[in-house]
Design an enzyme around this catalytic site. Sequence first.
Site, PDB file in Angstrom:
ATOM      1  N   THR A  94       0.942  -1.166  -0.048  1.00 50.24           N
ATOM      2  CA  THR A  94       0.091   0.013   0.125  1.00 50.24           C
ATOM      3  C   THR A  94       0.808   1.308   0.087  1.00 50.24           C
ATOM      4  O   THR A  94       1.659   1.671   1.089  1.00 50.24           O
ATOM      5  CB  THR A  94      -0.855  -0.048   1.199  1.00 50.24           C
ATOM      6  OG1 THR A  94      -1.709  -1.163   1.207  1.00 50.24           O
ATOM      7  CG2 THR A  94      -1.823   1.114   1.269  1.00 50.24           C
ATOM      8  N   LYS A 169      -7.177   1.658  -2.965  1.00 45.67           N
ATOM      9  CA  LYS A 169      -6.747   1.294  -1.423  1.00 45.67           C
ATOM     10  C   LYS A 169      -6.650   2.313  -0.563  1.00 45.67           C
ATOM     11  O   LYS A 169      -7.209   1.984   0.665  1.00 45.67           O
ATOM     12  CB  LYS A 169      -5.523   0.558  -1.897  1.00 45.67           C
ATOM     13  CG  LYS A 169      -4.974   0.033  -0.403  1.00 45.67           C
ATOM     14  CD  LYS A 169      -5.454  -0.923   0.052  1.00 45.67           C
ATOM     15  CE  LYS A 169      -5.193  -1.603   1.611  1.00 45.67           C
ATOM     16  NZ  LYS A 169      -6.063  -2.125   2.465  1.00 45.67           N
ATOM     17  N   LYS A 237      -0.235   5.388   8.308  1.00 41.74           N
ATOM     18  CA  LYS A 237       0.530   5.678   7.030  1.00 41.74           C
ATOM     19  C   LYS A 237      -0.661   5.663   6.026  1.00 41.74           C
ATOM     20  O   LYS A 237      -0.717   6.787   5.371  1.00 41.74           O
ATOM     21  CB  LYS A 237       1.513   4.625   6.692  1.00 41.74           C
ATOM     22  CG  LYS A 237       2.059   4.352   5.420  1.00 41.74           C
ATOM     23  CD  LYS A 237       1.541   3.695   4.200  1.00 41.74           C
ATOM     24  CE  LYS A 237       1.716   2.176   4.770  1.00 41.74           C
ATOM     25  NZ  LYS A 237       1.053   1.129   3.983  1.00 41.74           N
TER      26      LYS A 237
HETATM   27  N1  LIG Z   1      -1.165  -6.428   7.504  1.00 44.10           N
HETATM   28  C1  LIG Z   1      -2.271  -6.311   7.018  1.00 44.10           C
HETATM   29  O1  LIG Z   1      -3.479  -6.476   7.353  1.00 44.10           O
HETATM   30  C2  LIG Z   1      -2.423  -5.502   5.834  1.00 44.10           C
HETATM   31  C3  LIG Z   1      -1.349  -4.796   5.032  1.00 44.10           C
HETATM   32  N2  LIG Z   1      -1.373  -4.161   4.027  1.00 44.10           N
HETATM   33  C4  LIG Z   1      -0.229  -3.680   3.396  1.00 44.10           C
HETATM   34  O2  LIG Z   1       0.582  -4.496   2.799  1.00 44.10           O
HETATM   35  C5  LIG Z   1       2.085  -3.954   3.267  1.00 44.10           C
HETATM   36  C6  LIG Z   1       2.854  -4.976   4.008  1.00 44.10           C
HETATM   37  O3  LIG Z   1       2.095  -5.313   5.357  1.00 44.10           O
HETATM   38  P1  LIG Z   1       2.410  -6.104   6.471  1.00 44.10           P
HETATM   39  O4  LIG Z   1       2.980  -7.354   5.924  1.00 44.10           O
HETATM   40  O5  LIG Z   1       1.349  -6.260   7.463  1.00 44.10           O
HETATM   41  O6  LIG Z   1       3.774  -5.260   6.971  1.00 44.10           O
HETATM   42  P2  LIG Z   1       5.135  -5.711   7.885  1.00 44.10           P
HETATM   43  O7  LIG Z   1       5.485  -4.597   8.782  1.00 44.10           O
HETATM   44  O8  LIG Z   1       4.552  -7.114   8.995  1.00 44.10           O
HETATM   45  O9  LIG Z   1       6.141  -6.100   7.014  1.00 44.10           O
HETATM   46  C7  LIG Z   1       6.644  -5.180   6.247  1.00 44.10           C
HETATM   47  C8  LIG Z   1       7.840  -5.770   5.368  1.00 44.10           C
HETATM   48  O10 LIG Z   1       8.418  -4.745   4.546  1.00 44.10           O
HETATM   49  C9  LIG Z   1       9.987  -4.987   4.773  1.00 44.10           C
HETATM   50  N3  LIG Z   1      10.636  -3.705   4.879  1.00 44.10           N
HETATM   51  C10 LIG Z   1      10.327  -2.714   5.588  1.00 44.10           C
HETATM   52  N4  LIG Z   1      11.191  -1.611   5.303  1.00 44.10           N
HETATM   53  C11 LIG Z   1      11.916  -1.948   4.338  1.00 44.10           C
HETATM   54  C12 LIG Z   1      12.976  -1.539   3.632  1.00 44.10           C
HETATM   55  N5  LIG Z   1      13.500  -0.033   3.818  1.00 44.10           N
HETATM   56  N6  LIG Z   1      13.625  -2.111   2.531  1.00 44.10           N
HETATM   57  C13 LIG Z   1      13.384  -3.376   2.143  1.00 44.10           C
HETATM   58  N7  LIG Z   1      12.367  -4.267   3.008  1.00 44.10           N
HETATM   59  C14 LIG Z   1      11.536  -3.296   3.864  1.00 44.10           C
HETATM   60  C15 LIG Z   1       9.996  -5.836   6.043  1.00 44.10           C
HETATM   61  O11 LIG Z   1      11.178  -6.346   6.036  1.00 44.10           O
HETATM   62  P3  LIG Z   1      11.774  -6.919   7.388  1.00 44.10           P
HETATM   63  O12 LIG Z   1      11.367  -8.281   7.982  1.00 44.10           O
HETATM   64  O13 LIG Z   1      13.360  -6.724   7.129  1.00 44.10           O
HETATM   65  O14 LIG Z   1      11.576  -5.950   8.330  1.00 44.10           O
HETATM   66  C16 LIG Z   1       8.809  -6.845   5.840  1.00 44.10           C
HETATM   67  O15 LIG Z   1       9.220  -7.708   4.779  1.00 44.10           O
HETATM   68  C17 LIG Z   1       1.918  -2.532   3.994  1.00 44.10           C
HETATM   69  O16 LIG Z   1       2.018  -1.650   3.024  1.00 44.10           O
HETATM   70  C18 LIG Z   1       0.512  -2.659   4.353  1.00 44.10           C
HETATM   71  O17 LIG Z   1      -0.016  -1.466   4.524  1.00 44.10           O
HETATM   72  C19 LIG Z   1      -2.448  -4.505   3.084  1.00 44.10           C
HETATM   73  C20 LIG Z   1      -3.464  -4.949   3.390  1.00 44.10           C
HETATM   74  C21 LIG Z   1      -3.483  -5.784   4.947  1.00 44.10           C
HETATM   75  O1  LIG Z   2      -4.946  -2.840   4.895  1.00 44.82           O
HETATM   76  C1  LIG Z   2      -5.571  -3.447   5.625  1.00 44.82           C
HETATM   77  C2  LIG Z   2      -6.764  -4.479   5.442  1.00 44.82           C
HETATM   78  O2  LIG Z   2      -7.093  -5.109   6.281  1.00 44.82           O
HETATM   79  O3  LIG Z   2      -7.251  -4.310   4.169  1.00 44.82           O
END
Ligand SMILES: NC(=O)C1=CN([C@@H]2O[C@H](COP(=O)(O)OP(=O)(O)OC[C@H]3O[C@@H](n4cnc5c(N)ncnc54)[C@H](OP(=O)(O)O)[C@@H]3O)[C@@H](O)[C@H]2O)C=CC1
Ligand SMILES: O=CC(=O)O
Length: 290
Positions: A94, A169, A237
């Site tokens: 996102t 989104k 965010k």
């Molecule tokens: N969780 C949810 O319910 C939902 C989330 N989303 C969106 O999906 C995306 C991922 O969410 P989610 O999985 O929950 O997030 P997490 O915080 O669990 O994971 C984030 C990921 O991004 C990586 N990351 C962060 N910073 C960097 C960087 N500078 N360089 C490379 N990799 C990086 C992390 O790596 P590392 O492990 O090394 O920290 C990790 O793999 C977000 O944009 C979120 O808004 C969308 C729908 C639902």
């Molecule tokens: O981005 C979060 C979700 O639940 O969708």
Amino acid sequence: MEIGFLGLGIMGKAMSVNLLKNGFKVTVWNRTLSKCNELVALGASVGETPAEVVKKCKINIAMLSDPAAALSVVFDKDGVLEQICGKCYIDMSTVDPDTSCKISEAITSKGGHFLEAPVSGSKQPAETGQLVILAAGEKALYEEAIPAFNVLGKKSFFLGQVGNGAKMKLVVNVIMGSMMNAFSEGLVLADRSGLNPHDLLDVLDLGAIANPMFRGKGPAMLQDNYSPAFPLKHQQKDMRLALALGDENAVSMPVAAAANEAFKKARSMGLEDLDFSAVFETMKILKHKS
Ligand SMILES: NC(=O)C1=CN([C@@H]2O[C@H](COP(=O)(O)OP(=O)(O)OC[C@H]3O[C@@H](n4cnc5c(N)ncnc54)[C@H](OP(=O)(O)O)[C@@H]3O)[C@@H](O)[C@H]2O)C=CC1
Ligand SMILES: O=CC(=O)O
């Protein structure tokens, strides 16, 4: 089909496990490489860098935390751009439309193919292949990705030009964040005015505003259980990015702005890694002070 998968956080891990279980070959990369081990145990291969993954796989998916992460994985040394010529990149993170357009332009100008495809749905829908996929960009790539999308989601939308998926989104999530705030206030009001908040959950669930979010999160919130499915820092965010979209389009969003303040307050209280429903705690604090 062999798929490269970059980013194994809450969502990326669940999505790549799902692809593996449904017969896709998957090569994974994560900034913290040790997180790849669990996927290797399920049959995944590992790339040491994003560039190495893209070199190996024709179709690559990213699921990263925010715009800074999405840009870094593409543009930094050993990043996606270095090997993208002739390859496909689907960013499911996102982010804001400008970030998505910047990535799209860089990839296509190097001879790669780009689709943005953020998702609606959280950890459990990711685990069970029930996400809603909001794709935009190159239509031919969308069609090529349908077998993977059919595993990851229950429905895919193709929304036209790059940026439209990001916008959709953000609109969805600004509504969700505002709803979570209204829900939290209602729970506090029920409690403070002498009602049993569990009764409120039952009443809500039978009426016109019943929804899976209140049903799923309510009981846990009443037990102070904020085990993260959707981390609060990501919801804040999304509020911030949606409010910026409102700014750009001169849309007054006082409800979302107030909700954003509550999420910021929650972050200042150190709740950012908990589930976004922990915004409830900011209202419980206010309750005790008054
Ligand atoms: N969780 C949810 O319910 C939902 C989330 N989303 C969106 O999906 C995306 C991922 O969410 P989610 O999985 O929950 O997030 P997490 O915080 O669990 O994971 C984030 C990921 O991004 C990586 N990351 C962060 N910073 C960097 C960087 N500078 N360089 C490379 N990799 C990086 C992390 O790596 P590392 O492990 O090394 O920290 C990790 O793999 C977000 O944009 C979120 O808004 C969308 C729908 C639902
Ligand atoms: O981005 C979060 C979700 O639940 O969708």
